[in-house]
Design an enzyme around this catalytic site. Structure first.
Site, short mmCIF file in Angstrom:
data_model
loop_
_atom_site.label_atom_id
_atom_site.label_comp_id
_atom_site.label_asym_id
_atom_site.label_seq_id
_atom_site.Cartn_x
_atom_site.Cartn_y
_atom_site.Cartn_z
CE1 TYR A 1 -16.40 9.27 -45.99
CE2 TYR A 1 -14.93 8.23 -43.90
CZ TYR A 1 -15.95 8.20 -45.05
OH TYR A 1 -15.93 6.91 -45.73
CG ASP B 1 -17.84 10.61 -36.72
OD1 ASP B 1 -17.09 9.64 -36.14
OD2 ASP B 1 -17.92 10.45 -37.93
CE LYS C 1 -10.59 6.18 -39.33
NZ LYS C 1 -9.98 6.28 -40.48
C1 PLP Z 1 -14.98 10.75 -38.50
C2 PLP Z 1 -14.89 9.36 -39.25
N1 PLP Z 1 -16.29 8.87 -39.08
C3 PLP Z 1 -16.52 7.85 -39.61
C4 PLP Z 1 -15.72 7.09 -40.40
C5 PLP Z 1 -15.80 5.90 -41.01
O1 PLP Z 1 -15.04 4.95 -40.44
P1 PLP Z 1 -14.83 3.51 -41.15
O2 PLP Z 1 -14.17 3.90 -42.61
O3 PLP Z 1 -14.20 2.78 -40.20
O4 PLP Z 1 -16.11 2.92 -41.38
C6 PLP Z 1 -14.25 7.74 -40.49
C7 PLP Z 1 -13.27 7.00 -41.43
O5 PLP Z 1 -12.48 7.60 -41.58
C8 PLP Z 1 -14.04 9.06 -40.12
O6 PLP Z 1 -12.91 9.63 -40.01
#
Ligand code: PLP
Length: 430
Positions: A147, A229, A257
């Site tokens: 994600y 990521d 996060k």
């Molecule tokens: C691995 C990963 N990348 C990107 C995101 C996107 O982050 P945000 O919700 O702060 O935009 C998330 C959110 O859960 C994530 O878990």
């Protein structure tokens, strides 16, 4: 039938939805994930590892605000740093020095980080990294796994792609984790046009058969940018993230996060030769240098530099997995619930049973957890505030819940013990 325990939450949802679509700003905090009538839907306050809903019920919180909390809610040192920052200002007309201080700490912690730019949400960082990768390579196709946020370039590749132009979705290709062939296929089908491979270096499964090393080598050979990521794994799997744990260095990394213990801050970091291209692309936001979040991050990262955080996360995660596994085995439920992933971010994977579907079982589990005062969704997101004592209490509660679950399955009674309709299948990103 609504449980009176959640009356305020259930009523407030109706009110909220008059003004706020879904009644929530965040999909994973909305009624799509929490069955209405048996769930807390709105929170009043949180401290340490505990959360109080608007009905006044108290929970041990294992969601930890979608893993954005690592030191517990309202961490004393972080709050002190915020109060101090409030006295000088939350945002200025020109950048403050704090941006550099926090960037310096990140560079000291994250092995592949040579330069840093900040954003607010994880999506800011992933989207900036993708634009940067396209800019430096002059290519268009993006290979994704996991994600990566709500922007067109990523969400267009999922089943929840309404509103995303096909021309954008077509440029994003998904591959499977630990499936090197699926990565190679994307390269083969898009010769010379893969700008970046972006992946969560780990989520449900551990990397196998040198998967990360092989993807690293492939990107180097093909001249594509490798992006890890680490929105969740950063400052959780180790103080330098999953890249430090696995010893594989990406070209760019996205962080978010836990970087600021619940304050809105994200970052894209990486090799200087690539990051320099930031001077040429457009990645800019009014609140990118907002100082309360930077002050929070400065304190959180100082604690990481002293290695005060990750060992505690491991201890909490491992002991929670142990008590959960023990309660499962004692109740012969190992076939129904499988734990997977890293101890600090452990997934609960529900399986179908002959007398109930995985979603029915998950709904029943949530119903019973909420009654027992445990807030849990799909994973155990531990924090340093999940003390040994708290983990023991969860283990005790899980023993009772799993006993009832096992009885309900054995007696073919689970469906009749569900107080609301089961959760509906949602688009899956992992
Ligand atoms: C691995 C990963 N990348 C990107 C995101 C996107 O982050 P945000 O919700 O702060 O935009 C998330 C959110 O859960 C994530 O878990």
């Amino acid at each position: 039938m609504n449980n009176p325990r959640y009356e305020e939450s259930t009523n407030f949802l109706k009110l909220a939805e008059k003004l706020i679509p879904l009644g929530s700003q965040t999909f994973s905090k909305s009624r799509t994930q929490y069955p209405v009538g048996i769930s807390p839907l709105y929170v009043d306050r949180a401290k340490g590892c505990c959360t109080w809903d608007i009905d006044g019920n108290k929970y041990i919180d294992l969601v930890s605000s979608l893993a954005s909390i690592t030191l517990g809610y309202q961490n004393r040192q972080v709050n002190r740093a915020i109060r101090k920052q409030l006295k000088t200002g939350t945002i200025f007309s020109l950048p403050g020095k704090l941006e550099f201080e926090v960037a310096e700490k990140i560079v000291n912690l994250v092995p592949s980080a040579e330069q840093v730019r900040f954003g607010k949400n994880g999506t800011d960082a992933t989207s900036a990294a993708i634009r940067l990768a396209r800019a430096v390579t002059g290519r268009q196709v993006i290979a994704v796994c996991g994600y990566h946020g709500w922007q067109d370039w990523y969400i267009g590749s999922t089943s929840r792609n309404k509103g995303v132009p096909g021309v954008v979705s077509d440029l994003t290709k998904s591959f499977g984790f630990n499936n090197l062939e699926s990565v190679k296929e994307i390269f083969e089908q898009n010769p010379g046009n893969v700008a970046a491979v972006i992946l969560e270096p780990m989520n449900l499964s551990w990397p196998e058969a040198n998967f990360l090393e092989e993807v690293r080598a492939l990107c180097t050979k093909q001249g594509s940018v490798l992006i890890f990521d680490e929105t969740i794994t950063g400052f959780r799997f180790s103080k330098g993230g999953a890249q430090e744990l696995f010893g594989v260095l990406p070209d760019l990394t996205t962080l978010g996060k836990g970087i600021a213990n619940g304050f809105p801050l994200s970052a894209v970091v990486g090799k200087r030769e690539i990051m320099t291209e930031m001077n040429e692309i457009f990645f800019s936001g009014t609140f990118g240098g907002e100082l309360l979040s930077l002050a929070a991050a400065n304190e959180v990262l100082a604690q990481h530099l002293e290695n005060k955080v990750v060992p505690k996360l491991y201890e909490a995660g491992e002991s929670l997995s142990n008590v959960t596994q023990e309660a499962l085995e004692n109740n012969h439920l190992s076939e129904v619930l499988e734990l997977s992933g890293h101890p600090t971010w452990r997934f609960l994977n529900w399986k179908d049973h002959e007398s109930a579907s995985a979603l029915e079982i998950k709904t029943y589990f949530m119903q019973e957890c909420f009654k027992e005062g445990i807030l849990v969704l799909g994973a155990h997101n531990v924090t340093t505030a999940h003390s040994r004592n708290i983990i023991e209490r969860i283990g005790h509660k899980y023993s009772q819940i799993f006993f009832r679950l096992s009885q309900s399955l054995e007696n073919n009674a689970l469906k009749s013990r569900l107080e609301v309709a089961p959760l509906q299948p949602l688009f899956k990103v992992r």
